[in-house]
Design an enzyme around this catalytic site. Sequence first.
Site, PDB file in Angstrom:
ATOM      1  CG  ASP A  63       4.863   8.422   8.210  1.00 24.19           C
ATOM      2  OD1 ASP A  63       3.890   8.172   7.270  1.00 24.19           O
ATOM      3  OD2 ASP A  63       4.898   9.680   8.791  1.00 24.19           O
TER       4      ASP A  63
ATOM      5  CG  ASP B  26       7.057   8.459   4.653  1.00 21.60           C
ATOM      6  OD1 ASP B  26       7.535   9.594   4.259  1.00 21.60           O
ATOM      7  OD2 ASP B  26       6.040   8.008   4.966  1.00 21.60           O
TER       8      ASP B  26
ATOM      9  CD  GLU C 245      -1.731  11.084   1.850  1.00 22.87           C
ATOM     10  OE1 GLU C 245      -0.588  11.152   2.025  1.00 22.87           O
ATOM     11  OE2 GLU C 245      -2.606  10.525   2.505  1.00 22.87           O
TER      12      GLU C 245
HETATM   13  O1  KIV Z   1       3.222   7.008   4.734  1.00 19.70           O
HETATM   14  C1  KIV Z   1       2.501   6.537   3.699  1.00 19.70           C
HETATM   15  O2  KIV Z   1       2.117   5.338   3.350  1.00 19.70           O
HETATM   16  C2  KIV Z   1       2.616   7.522   2.926  1.00 19.70           C
HETATM   17  C3  KIV Z   1       1.711   7.180   1.601  1.00 19.70           C
HETATM   18  C4  KIV Z   1       0.567   7.440   1.808  1.00 19.70           C
HETATM   19  C5  KIV Z   1       2.261   8.219   0.376  1.00 19.70           C
HETATM   20  O3  KIV Z   1       3.106   8.617   2.967  1.00 19.70           O
END
Ligand code: KIV
Length: 317
Positions: A63, A102, A199
């Site tokens: 996302d 995501d 993260e």
């Molecule tokens: O949305 C994204 O790019 C993520 C990564 C930072 C793991 O969740």
Amino acid sequence: MNPAKFSSPGGPSPSSASLPKVTMPALSEMKRQGKPICALTAYDYATARLADEAGVDFILVGDSLAMVVLGHENTLAVTVDEMLHHTRAVRRAVRRALVVADMPFGSYHGTVAEGVANAVRFMKEAGAEAVKIEGPRVELVRALADAEIPVAGHLGLTPQSVHRMGGYRVQARSVEAMRRLEADAQALAEAGAGAIVLEGIPREAAARITAALPVPTIGIGAGPDCDGQILVFHDLVNLTFAPAAKFVRRYADAGAVFRSAIERYREDVEHRAFPSDAESYHLPGEARAALASDLDGEDAPVNRDAWEGWSSEPTVQ
Ligand code: KIV
């Protein structure tokens, strides 16, 4: 443009096409074998295809696209429909890597049933092979696993919680917070999470969680001891228009390459240096001859000297 012509003839490089398809259980096997997992975000056909052909194991339609592709200030605004659109494009490009979608903010924050229903959309309508959700949502992870939906957790600095966290801050900086994070990670794994993204946490915390869990950890700003690493594609190649975070390593300056290409193109157009005659289509021989005889006696509208060397081109290439 024809996508089939997009990359080098022969399609995906042997590094991707000839290797077995990556699945969520295969990631756990990689952990058992001590093989580092390479993960990267991708949001469109072109970058997903490049990542897959380069042998990336785990492609996340993150996302983060809200920020790096759509220009939003944070990730909160992106919708399920927008995420589905990008996931479909990535799915079309990828042959080997695991495609993980995501789930955006709001799509799993109500009831567990709503979360499962939205996750089903990613699998059914966009071809995702797993979904990722942020936070210690143990009940939802269990329900997703029960619904045969592979799921990755995401703990530590969770960008969808930016307002609750008061900004993008490194998390778990005390022993107590570290212990809470370890317990959350353990609970997600027990509930059925096949992998956990960690993260923005201290290396020490990530190392302990990685050692304790049966499923792989994939770190971003969590140090080198995780089972795998993930970066945002636009960070990797400098397409973000902002200073990089400490954990980002820039592997290329695509921003500079693209900027220079666009500037040179503009200059060529302004100086009528693009397109050249060689970059133009021409009448086939017979039509050219007919036109030439038609024009006999008239002022030629084009420079006939330039016709020398013209050839017929039956198809657009
Ligand atoms: O949305 C994204 O790019 C993520 C990564 C930072 C793991 O969740």
